[in-house]
Design an enzyme around this catalytic site. Structure first.
Site, PDB file in Angstrom:
ATOM      1  N   LYS A 150       0.855  -1.173   0.000  1.00  0.00           N
ATOM      2  CA  LYS A 150       0.000   0.000   0.000  1.00  0.00           C
ATOM      3  C   LYS A 150       0.902   1.237   0.000  1.00  0.00           C
ATOM      4  O   LYS A 150       2.078   1.131   0.376  1.00  0.00           O
ATOM      5  CB  LYS A 150      -0.935   0.000   1.207  1.00  0.00           C
ATOM      6  CG  LYS A 150      -0.263   0.442   2.520  1.00  0.00           C
ATOM      7  CD  LYS A 150      -1.281   0.716   3.589  1.00  0.00           C
ATOM      8  CE  LYS A 150      -0.645   1.294   4.832  1.00  0.00           C
ATOM      9  NZ  LYS A 150      -0.222   2.676   4.734  1.00  0.00           N
ATOM     10  N   ASP A 179      -1.869  -5.863   2.767  1.00  0.00           N
ATOM     11  CA  ASP A 179      -2.255  -5.031   3.901  1.00  0.00           C
ATOM     12  C   ASP A 179      -1.734  -5.789   5.115  1.00  0.00           C
ATOM     13  O   ASP A 179      -2.320  -6.790   5.525  1.00  0.00           O
ATOM     14  CB  ASP A 179      -3.779  -4.854   3.977  1.00  0.00           C
ATOM     15  CG  ASP A 179      -4.188  -3.897   5.086  1.00  0.00           C
ATOM     16  OD1 ASP A 179      -3.520  -3.911   6.145  1.00  0.00           O
ATOM     17  OD2 ASP A 179      -5.162  -3.145   4.916  1.00  0.00           O
ATOM     18  N   HIS A 180      -0.613  -5.337   5.659  1.00  0.00           N
ATOM     19  CA  HIS A 180       0.080  -6.181   6.647  1.00  0.00           C
ATOM     20  C   HIS A 180      -0.743  -6.404   7.909  1.00  0.00           C
ATOM     21  O   HIS A 180      -0.460  -7.341   8.662  1.00  0.00           O
ATOM     22  CB  HIS A 180       1.458  -5.603   6.984  1.00  0.00           C
ATOM     23  CG  HIS A 180       1.443  -4.342   7.790  1.00  0.00           C
ATOM     24  ND1 HIS A 180       1.401  -3.094   7.214  1.00  0.00           N
ATOM     25  CD2 HIS A 180       1.452  -4.146   9.124  1.00  0.00           C
ATOM     26  CE1 HIS A 180       1.396  -2.177   8.160  1.00  0.00           C
ATOM     27  NE2 HIS A 180       1.433  -2.782   9.331  1.00  0.00           N
ATOM     28  N   HIS A 242      -6.212  -0.333   6.458  1.00  0.00           N
ATOM     29  CA  HIS A 242      -6.212  -1.082   7.714  1.00  0.00           C
ATOM     30  C   HIS A 242      -7.562  -1.039   8.431  1.00  0.00           C
ATOM     31  O   HIS A 242      -8.091  -2.069   8.864  1.00  0.00           O
ATOM     32  CB  HIS A 242      -5.137  -0.527   8.661  1.00  0.00           C
ATOM     33  CG  HIS A 242      -3.763  -0.537   8.093  1.00  0.00           C
ATOM     34  ND1 HIS A 242      -3.324  -1.484   7.201  1.00  0.00           N
ATOM     35  CD2 HIS A 242      -2.698   0.296   8.298  1.00  0.00           C
ATOM     36  CE1 HIS A 242      -2.056  -1.245   6.891  1.00  0.00           C
ATOM     37  NE2 HIS A 242      -1.666  -0.177   7.536  1.00  0.00           N
TER      38      HIS A 242
END
Length: 506
Positions: A150, A179-180, A242
Site C-alpha cells: 500500500k 495489507d500487513h 487497515h
C-alpha cells in the site's frame, strides 16, 4: 513453501531492512523456506554481494525474532542472496536481471517460479510490471506472482489507472496486494473466535451487540515521512486500508468454504453494504478530522504537525480520523462501527472492542446496581490477546457487583515467539494462498467510500479539529459516540479521562 526466486525491488529501503529480510530468516530457521530458493536485492544504489550480505546480517541481527551469529548456518543462508544495481527504467538492465535470475534458478534447482516484491512508490508499479515483461522476465516456466505494498493509488481514479497498468501484464490471481494488518496474529484470530465457538456466532448481530469500536493509535508523529504524509493523511494512510479491512473481518458472514476467494467474497459484501454519504453535511456529521499541535509525550515536549520536517506550515492534512460507520444488512442493521486512528496519541495500540447490549433496566439486579455492559476485546498490537469483561459479585461484599475480566494474554505465554505479519504474508504468497491479501474489488469499494469523505473535507477546511499531542484526539471524537449514548472504552487500561479499569485476571 514453494521453491522460488524472490526479487526484492527497493532492497536498500527501510521496509526490506526492518521486515522482509528478517522474515526470510525466520522462515529459514523454521524450515518453512527450504534450500531451493534465491533472493535478488534490487535498487539503484551500487552494492557488492558482500556489502549486501553484510547489510542483510545487520538487518537480521537488529530486527529478527531469532538470534543470529556468523556460523555455518548463516553462510548456508546468506549464499542464497545476491544484489544487482538496477535502473528500473532501463530495459537492458531487466534483460541482465533475467540472465542472473536464470543462473540462480539453475544453481538452486528452483524450476522457474518467480515472486516479484515491489517495495517501491505506487506510481512505479505499472512501469516495473511492463519492464519485467519487456525484459523477458516472465518467459520462464513456473508461476509468476507480483506482491505490492500500500498505498494502492491516491483515490479511486488513480487506483483504477494503476490497476489497469498492472493487469496488462499480470492476471488478478497473480497480484498480491499487501495489507500487513491482515497478517497479524490476532486479526486472523478474529474469525477463529467467531466461527469456531458456538456461543459467539448466535450473538454476533444487531440483537445482542450495541456497537463495535476499532482503535489504531500511534504515539509517534510523522517522523521522516512528512513529505509523503502531507499528501496522504490519516484517512488515506490508515482509514482506506487497515481500518476498513478490520471492520470487514468483524462484520463478514461465515464463508461457505475455507477457500481464499470465498473468504474475500464475504469481505466484498461488507464493503458493498457500507452506508454511503449522500451529502457533505452527512460526512461532517459522521466523521472527524483532526491535526495534532504541540504537546507533551512521556514528559517531553513535542512539536505540532505543522512544525514537522517537510510539512507545509499551513497544512490542513489530518493526522487523526474517526468515523461512525454503518453496515446496512440484516446482521448489522442499526449497529454503529466506530473507527479511529491518529498520531501523537497517548498509547500505541490496535484494539477491537465489541460492546454487547446491556441487561434491561429495572429488572432484577439492574434495579439496585449500575451494571456495565459485557465487552469482548481483541488486542492486536503491541500486546496480543483476548479478554471478555463481565459482571460478577465482589468477593466478601454484601452483594456488590463489579466488572471482572477473563484475560487471555497471548504475548505473555512463556516461550511464545509469534511470527511477524510479513513472515505469514511472504509464506502465503509463495504458496499461492491469497486469503489475507486484498482483491481489486475490495480496494475499489474502499476507495469509493473514502473518496466521498475526502471530497467533503476538501470543501470546508474549517472543519479541521486541533488536538494536543499526548491527548486522545479532538473533543469531537468523543462527541461522535456521546450522540448515540456511548463512549470510547479504555485502551490498554487508559481512557480519555485517564481512568483505568480494575480487573480480576482469571
Amino acid at each position: 513453501m514453494s521453491n522460488a526466486v524472490y526479487l526484492i525491488f527497493g532492497a536498500t529501503g527501510d521496509l526490506a531492512r526492518r521486515k522482509l529480510f528478517p522474515a526470510f530468516y525466520a522462515l529459514y530457521r523454521e524450515r518453512k523456506l527450504g534450500d531451493r530458493f534465491a533472493v535478488i536485492g534490487l535498487a539503484r544504489r551500487p552494492r557488492t554481494n558482500e556489502q549486501f550480505r553484510e547489510d542483510l546480517y545487520e538487518s537480521i541481527q537488529e530486527f529478527a525474532r531469532y538470534n543470529v551469529t556468523k556460523d555455518e548456518q548463516w553462510s548456508s543462508f546468506a549464499e542464497h542472496f545476491e544484489y544487482m544495481s538496477l535502473d528500473i527504467n532501463n530495459i537492458e538492465g531487466f534483460r541482465q536481471l533475467s540472465e542472473l535470475t536464470g543462473t540462480l534458478d539453475a544453481k538452486f534447482e528452483i524450476g522457474g517460479n518467480r515472486l516479484y516484491y515491489l517495495a517501491l512508490a505506487p506510481e512505479l508499479f505499472g512501469s516495473v510490471s511492463h519492464n519485467l515483461q519487456a525484459g523477458g522476465m516472465l518467459e520462464a516456466g513456473g508461476w509468476h506472482r507480483l506482491v505490492i505494498e500500500k498505498p494502492f493509488g491516491y483515490d479511486l481514479p488513480s487506483a483504477e489507472k494503476l490497476n489497469a497498468e498492472i493487469r496488462q501484464v499480470f492476471d488478478e490471481s497473480d497480484i498480491y496486494r499487501i495489507d500487513h494488518y491482515l497478517g497479524k496474529e490476532m486479526v486472523q484470530n478474529i474469525n477463529v473466535v467467531r466461527f469456531a465457538n458456538a456461543f459467539f456466532e448466535p450473538l454476533w448481530n444487531h440483537k445482542y451487540i450495541s456497537n463495535i469500536q476499532i482503535t489504531l493509535s500511534e504515539t509517534v508523529g510523522v517522523e521522516d515521512r512528512g513529505g509523503y504524509y502531507d499528501r496522504s493523511g490519516a484517512l488515506r494512510d490508515m482509514g482506506q486500508n487497515h481500518m476498513l479491512q478490520m471492520l470487514a473481518v468483524m462484520a463478514m458472514e461465515p464463508p461457505s468454504r475455507m477457500h481464499p476467494e470465498d473468504i474475500r467474497d464475504e469481505k466484498v459484501k461488507v464493503f458493498r453494504s457500507l452506508r454511503g454519504f449522500q451529502s457533505a453535511a452527512e460526512v461532517r456529521a459522521n466523521t472527524v478530522r483532526g491535526q495534532y499541535i504541540s504537546g507533551t509525550m512521556k514528559g517531553k515536549p513535542v512539536p505540532g504537525y505543522r512544525e514537522e520536517e517537510s510539512v507545509n506550515p499551513e497544512s490542513t492534512t489530518e493526522t487523526y480520523f474517526a468515523a461512525r460507520v454503518f453496515v446496512d444488512n440484516f446482521r448489522w442493521a442499526g449497529v454503529p462501527f466506530y473507527i479511529r486512528t491518529g498520531k501523537r496519541l497517548p498509547v500505541k495500540t490496535t484494539e477491537v472492542v465489541v460492546e454487547f447490549k446491556n441487561v434491561p433496566n429495572n429488572v432484577y439486579l439492574s434495579r439496585k446496581h449500575k451494571l456495565e455492559p459485557n465487552l469482548l476485546v481483541f488486542r492486536v498490537n503491541p500486546m496480543e490477546g483476548i479478554y471478555f469483561k463481565m459482571n460478577a459479585k465482589q468477593p466478601g461484599s454484601e452483594g456488590a457487583i463489579i466488572p471482572v475480566a477473563m484475560d487471555f494474554c497471548q504475548s505473555c505465554q512463556v516461550g511464545l515467539n509469534t511470527p511477524e505479519a510479513y513472515e505469514r504474508l511472504l509464506y502465503d504468497a509463495a504458496r499461492g494462498d491469497s486469503t489475507y491479501f486484498t482483491r481489486w474489488d475490495e480496494v475499489a469499494l474502499a476507495w469509493k467510500y473514502v473518496d466521498k469523505i475526502a471530497s467533503a473535507w476538501g470543501e470546508r477546511t474549517e472543519d479541521l479539529h486541533l488536538y494536543g499531542a499526548g491527548t486522545w484526539g479532538p473533543e469531537r471524537g468523543s462527541q461522535l459516540l456521546a450522540e448515540d449514548g456511548f463512549r470510547w472504552w479504555p485502551v490498554n487500561g487508559q481512557d480519555e479521562g485517564e481512568v483505568a479499569w480494575e480487573f480480576t485476571q482469571v
